[in-house]
Design a protein around this motif. Structure first.
Motif, PDB file in Angstrom:
ATOM      1  N   LEU A   1       0.829  -1.198   0.000  1.00 18.53           N
ATOM      2  CA  LEU A   1       0.000   0.000   0.000  1.00 18.53           C
ATOM      3  C   LEU A   1       0.866   1.251   0.000  1.00 18.53           C
ATOM      4  O   LEU A   1       0.594   2.203  -0.744  1.00 18.53           O
ATOM      5  N   ARG A   2       1.887   1.243   0.803  1.00 20.24           N
ATOM      6  CA  ARG A   2       2.796   2.390   0.877  1.00 20.24           C
ATOM      7  C   ARG A   2       3.426   2.664  -0.482  1.00 20.24           C
ATOM      8  O   ARG A   2       3.461   3.804  -0.956  1.00 20.24           O
ATOM      9  N   GLN A   3       3.898   1.616  -1.135  1.00 26.28           N
ATOM     10  CA  GLN A   3       4.519   1.776  -2.455  1.00 26.28           C
ATOM     11  C   GLN A   3       3.508   2.277  -3.479  1.00 26.28           C
ATOM     12  O   GLN A   3       3.828   3.114  -4.331  1.00 26.28           O
ATOM     13  N   ALA A   4       2.294   1.768  -3.391  1.00 24.89           N
ATOM     14  CA  ALA A   4       1.260   2.169  -4.347  1.00 24.89           C
ATOM     15  C   ALA A   4       0.925   3.650  -4.210  1.00 24.89           C
ATOM     16  O   ALA A   4       0.762   4.361  -5.210  1.00 24.89           O
ATOM     17  N   ILE A   5       0.814   4.132  -2.978  1.00 21.86           N
ATOM     18  CA  ILE A   5       0.498   5.552  -2.758  1.00 21.86           C
ATOM     19  C   ILE A   5       1.591   6.444  -3.330  1.00 21.86           C
ATOM     20  O   ILE A   5       1.312   7.438  -4.032  1.00 21.86           O
ATOM     21  N   ILE A   6       2.834   6.108  -3.065  1.00 27.88           N
ATOM     22  CA  ILE A   6       3.960   6.907  -3.566  1.00 27.88           C
ATOM     23  C   ILE A   6       3.988   6.899  -5.087  1.00 27.88           C
ATOM     24  O   ILE A   6       4.175   7.940  -5.736  1.00 27.88           O
ATOM     25  N   GLU A   7       3.777   5.719  -5.678  1.00 29.68           N
ATOM     26  CA  GLU A   7       3.834   5.586  -7.136  1.00 29.68           C
ATOM     27  C   GLU A   7       2.675   6.328  -7.808  1.00 29.68           C
ATOM     28  O   GLU A   7       2.853   6.999  -8.823  1.00 29.68           O
ATOM     29  N   VAL A   8       1.484   6.230  -7.263  1.00 29.62           N
ATOM     30  CA  VAL A   8       0.323   6.918  -7.841  1.00 29.62           C
ATOM     31  C   VAL A   8       0.508   8.425  -7.775  1.00 29.62           C
ATOM     32  O   VAL A   8       0.211   9.149  -8.739  1.00 29.62           O
ATOM     33  N   ASP A   9       1.021   8.924  -6.662  1.00 33.73           N
ATOM     34  CA  ASP A   9       1.254  10.363  -6.522  1.00 33.73           C
ATOM     35  C   ASP A   9       2.289  10.843  -7.534  1.00 33.73           C
ATOM     36  O   ASP A   9       2.138  11.925  -8.116  1.00 33.73           O
ATOM     37  N   ARG A  10       3.296  10.033  -7.792  1.00 34.43           N
ATOM     38  CA  ARG A  10       4.352  10.422  -8.736  1.00 34.43           C
ATOM     39  C   ARG A  10       3.874  10.361 -10.185  1.00 34.43           C
ATOM     40  O   ARG A  10       4.134  11.272 -10.979  1.00 34.43           O
TER      41      ARG A  10
ATOM     42  N   THR B   1      -6.375  14.283  -5.139  1.00 31.97           N
ATOM     43  CA  THR B   1      -6.722  13.381  -4.031  1.00 31.97           C
ATOM     44  C   THR B   1      -6.422  11.938  -4.425  1.00 31.97           C
ATOM     45  O   THR B   1      -6.523  11.559  -5.598  1.00 31.97           O
ATOM     46  N   ILE B   2      -6.086  11.147  -3.432  1.00 33.84           N
ATOM     47  CA  ILE B   2      -5.944   9.699  -3.586  1.00 33.84           C
ATOM     48  C   ILE B   2      -6.855   9.049  -2.544  1.00 33.84           C
ATOM     49  O   ILE B   2      -6.712   9.296  -1.352  1.00 33.84           O
ATOM     50  N   THR B   3      -7.807   8.265  -3.034  1.00 31.49           N
ATOM     51  CA  THR B   3      -8.729   7.590  -2.134  1.00 31.49           C
ATOM     52  C   THR B   3      -8.276   6.151  -1.958  1.00 31.49           C
ATOM     53  O   THR B   3      -8.221   5.390  -2.931  1.00 31.49           O
ATOM     54  N   VAL B   4      -7.939   5.789  -0.740  1.00 31.71           N
ATOM     55  CA  VAL B   4      -7.501   4.429  -0.434  1.00 31.71           C
ATOM     56  C   VAL B   4      -8.712   3.659   0.081  1.00 31.71           C
ATOM     57  O   VAL B   4      -9.224   3.928   1.164  1.00 31.71           O
ATOM     58  N   VAL B   5      -9.183   2.719  -0.723  1.00 28.13           N
ATOM     59  CA  VAL B   5     -10.383   1.955  -0.388  1.00 28.13           C
ATOM     60  C   VAL B   5      -9.972   0.570   0.094  1.00 28.13           C
ATOM     61  O   VAL B   5      -9.304  -0.174  -0.621  1.00 28.13           O
ATOM     62  N   SER B   6     -10.378   0.248   1.301  1.00 25.91           N
ATOM     63  CA  SER B   6      -9.982  -1.012   1.918  1.00 25.91           C
ATOM     64  C   SER B   6     -11.042  -2.075   1.713  1.00 25.91           C
ATOM     65  O   SER B   6     -12.216  -1.878   2.049  1.00 25.91           O
ATOM     66  N   GLY B   7     -10.641  -3.231   1.159  1.00 26.02           N
ATOM     67  CA  GLY B   7     -11.537  -4.360   0.999  1.00 26.02           C
ATOM     68  C   GLY B   7     -11.459  -5.302   2.190  1.00 26.02           C
ATOM     69  O   GLY B   7     -10.939  -4.949   3.262  1.00 26.02           O
ATOM     70  N   CYS B   8     -11.955  -6.520   2.002  1.00 27.60           N
ATOM     71  CA  CYS B   8     -12.059  -7.465   3.114  1.00 27.60           C
ATOM     72  C   CYS B   8     -10.704  -7.949   3.629  1.00 27.60           C
ATOM     73  O   CYS B   8     -10.501  -8.071   4.836  1.00 27.60           O
ATOM     74  N   VAL B   9      -9.786  -8.255   2.716  1.00 26.94           N
ATOM     75  CA  VAL B   9      -8.522  -8.880   3.126  1.00 26.94           C
ATOM     76  C   VAL B   9      -7.752  -8.028   4.136  1.00 26.94           C
ATOM     77  O   VAL B   9      -7.333  -8.543   5.187  1.00 26.94           O
ATOM     78  N   PRO B  10      -7.540  -6.719   3.900  1.00 25.36           N
ATOM     79  CA  PRO B  10      -6.835  -5.914   4.900  1.00 25.36           C
ATOM     80  C   PRO B  10      -7.547  -5.892   6.247  1.00 25.36           C
ATOM     81  O   PRO B  10      -6.902  -5.841   7.301  1.00 25.36           O
ATOM     82  N   GLY B  11      -8.883  -5.913   6.215  1.00 29.50           N
ATOM     83  CA  GLY B  11      -9.637  -5.920   7.465  1.00 29.50           C
ATOM     84  C   GLY B  11      -9.452  -7.206   8.235  1.00 29.50           C
ATOM     85  O   GLY B  11      -9.411  -7.209   9.471  1.00 29.50           O
ATOM     86  N   ILE B  12      -9.327  -8.315   7.523  1.00 27.81           N
ATOM     87  CA  ILE B  12      -9.154  -9.616   8.174  1.00 27.81           C
ATOM     88  C   ILE B  12      -7.752  -9.770   8.739  1.00 27.81           C
ATOM     89  O   ILE B  12      -7.554 -10.238   9.865  1.00 27.81           O
ATOM     90  N   ILE B  13      -6.740  -9.362   7.964  1.00 30.42           N
ATOM     91  CA  ILE B  13      -5.353  -9.563   8.422  1.00 30.42           C
ATOM     92  C   ILE B  13      -4.866  -8.429   9.319  1.00 30.42           C
ATOM     93  O   ILE B  13      -3.777  -8.522   9.901  1.00 30.42           O
ATOM     94  N   GLY B  14      -5.647  -7.340   9.401  1.00 31.35           N
ATOM     95  CA  GLY B  14      -5.307  -6.268  10.340  1.00 31.35           C
ATOM     96  C   GLY B  14      -4.355  -5.217   9.820  1.00 31.35           C
ATOM     97  O   GLY B  14      -3.656  -4.558  10.608  1.00 31.35           O
ATOM     98  N   ASP B  15      -4.299  -4.998   8.508  1.00 36.83           N
ATOM     99  CA  ASP B  15      -3.465  -3.917   7.966  1.00 36.83           C
ATOM    100  C   ASP B  15      -3.909  -2.575   8.556  1.00 36.83           C
ATOM    101  O   ASP B  15      -5.109  -2.283   8.614  1.00 36.83           O
ATOM    102  N   ASP B  16      -2.939  -1.768   8.967  1.00 35.67           N
ATOM    103  CA  ASP B  16      -3.234  -0.448   9.529  1.00 35.67           C
ATOM    104  C   ASP B  16      -3.290   0.570   8.393  1.00 35.67           C
ATOM    105  O   ASP B  16      -2.298   1.246   8.093  1.00 35.67           O
TER     106      ASP B  16
END
Length: 504
Positions: free
Chosen positions: A121-130, A136-151
């Protein structure tokens, strides 16, 4: 409570005690509500539903100069491909610019489930901004991050100082709620936390007296007209026309609103909802945080609903006389135009299936046009609709009512039994009625008129064309069949709802 102090919006089961399971009649539902015993039941068999991710992405896709980062498995968000056409046309109608929506995915896989997806996610945000340099960049969280606990929020906060774009986390983990209307709260939550700061004020040392005077003027006569996918551009223009006739300035929010103008929602005398299901979360926040009162009652769909909507706004601004004059003029034109249609519709029956307030408002509208309403299927129920149920019972009478988040097998059973002359539902859920040979009409389209006095006439005109020659719909059952056994149609449509009593 100011929910925007929380990391994410609470699910509607907790906030509004929303319900997606009921089968019976309108009077039966009211009995349960009156005794306080309407609890969201379970189905022993469930067929089809909708993840809150889908409506959320369709709305976010309308934000100009925005890139969506879909933080989920690669299949999540694929529906964005079909959303792009409406996003392009909607943007063109409002801004004159034809622009594709942009979205990328972190494409989480089995390894990420074990090791976590925050690095991706961190790499994606930096790359999209560049690459895209969006506002604006909207980070939309699906099920997998919620299950594994990504912050998600922690990652976003850590990157804010390094990224030019404004970062907006939106939590849409589908497994957390059965009420996909929670998606509207999730979007407003992200906008409210991240886009209400006036860019011109961020680095200002000396206050601008002229600018301040302008906003004080606007706060006396400006209204926020909320559109979170609840009306088309044609509908926006119709309500703007009616509000301008009362000498009010209109600020439409938030679809297709430039991110640098989002803050203007704070400078208004009143916020007006066009759909309480969509707007209650954010309008309560604006009142708590900025002291902006709001009107949250029903959709301005149908004659009486539109009249009531106009009168409520006019009463707030002390413009009752102007409102009555406006209504009298509009009705003098509309009533004459509807005469031939009402004669044609008299005696015909209609069944409505849609989101809660749209279903109830549309039922009221077709009744005003001369139809007999013989069934309604709201997608969910919450406390805001109880007055609408009471109004329908007093005007329309009792009828079968099915609260269901899709469940086409229940719908097929009901329609086969009731045999309506017309089915009105959302375009993606009309197939059941079509295969039963019932003429259908979409209950909402981003390119058609439904709202206000113009909407009444346009719906009547379209239904007249549809029902004047229904031969195509009538012939479908000869060639296309539903997958249900004949024995299912002999059962109660609510057979699989646990603790379901005969409410009739």
């Amino acid at each position: 409570m100011d929910y925007l102090t929380l990391k994410e919006a609470p699910k509607r089961e907790d906030r509004l005690h929303s319900c997606i399971t009921y089968g019976g009649t309108l009077c039966g539902l009211q009995k349960r509500l009156g005794h306080g015993c309407l609890q969201d039941g379970e189905r022993e068999f469930s067929q089809g539903s909708l993840c809150l991710l889908l409506p959320a992405l369709a709305i976010i896709n309308t934000f100009p100069d925005n890139v969506i980062i879909m933080h989920a498995a690669v299949g999540c968000g694929s529906c964005l491909q079909s959303h792009n056409g409406s996003a392009r046309s909607g943007g063109m109608l409002r801004t004159g610019k034809l622009k594709d929506a942009i979205w990328v995915s972190t494409a989480l896989n089995e390894i990420d489930v074990i090791s976590g997806g925050e690095k991706k996610l961190r790499q994606a945000i930096i790359e999209v901004d560049r690459l895209y340099t969006p506002k604006t960049i909207t980070v939309v969280s699906g099920c997998v991050p919620g299950i594994i606990g990504d912050d998600i929020d922690g990652t976003v906060d850590d990157l804010r100082s390094q990224i030019s774009a404004i970062l907006i986390p939106v939590h849409c983990e589908g497994f957390k709620t059965k009420i996909w209307a929670t998606a509207y709260d999730a979007i407003y939550h992200g906008l409210g936390k991240n886009l209400l700061e006036d860019p011109a004020q961020r680095n200002r040392v000396i206050s601008d007296d002229i600018e301040e005077a302008r906003f004080n003027y606007l706060k006396k006569r400006r209204v926020n007209l909320c559109n979170l996918s609840s009306m088309s551009r044609i509908d926006e223009l119709e309500l703007t026309r009616l509000l301008n006739a009362l000498d009010l300035d209109v600020n439409i929010f938030p679809l297709y609103k430039d991110s640098e103008q989002m803050y203007s929602v704070k400078y208004a005398a009143l916020s007006i909802s066009t759909c309480p299901t969509h707007d209650d979360y954010f309008l309560q926040f604006l009142k708590e945080r900025f002291g902006i009162p709001y009107l949250l009652q029903h959709m301005p769909v149908g004659i009486e609903n539109t009249k009531s909507w106009i009168r409520s706004v006019a009463q707030f601004f002390g413009k009752e006389a102007a409102a009555e004059q406006l209504i009298q003029y509009e009705m003098s034109l509309l009533e004459e135009a509807l005469i031939p249609y009402r004669k044609f519709f008299k005696g015909k029956t209609a069944f409505i299936s849609a989101g809660e307030f749209r279903a109830l408002a549309t039922a009221y509208l077709v009744h005003e046009l001369g139809f007999t309403v013989i069934g309604v299927r709201p997608f969910h129920h919450d406390e805001y609709a109880e007055k609408e149920y009471e109004k329908l019972k007093n005007i329309v009478g009792d009828f079968p009512l099915n609260i269901a988040n899709m469940q086409p097998f229940e719908e097929a059973n009901l329609l086969r039994s009731l045999k309506p002359d017309l089915f009105m539902g959302h375009s993606q859920s009309n197939a059941t009625a079509v295969k039963l040979g019932i003429p259908v009409h979409t209950v909402f389209s981003s390119s058609l008129s439904y709202i206000g006095f113009r909407g009444v006439f346009e719906v009547a005109r379209r239904l007249y064309r549809q029902l004047s020659n229904p031969s195509l719909n009538r012939k479908f059952p000869k060639y296309i069949k539903l997958p249900y056994k004949e024995s299912w149609y002999q059962e109660s449509p609510f057979k699989y709802i646990k603790d379901n009593k005969d409410e009739s």
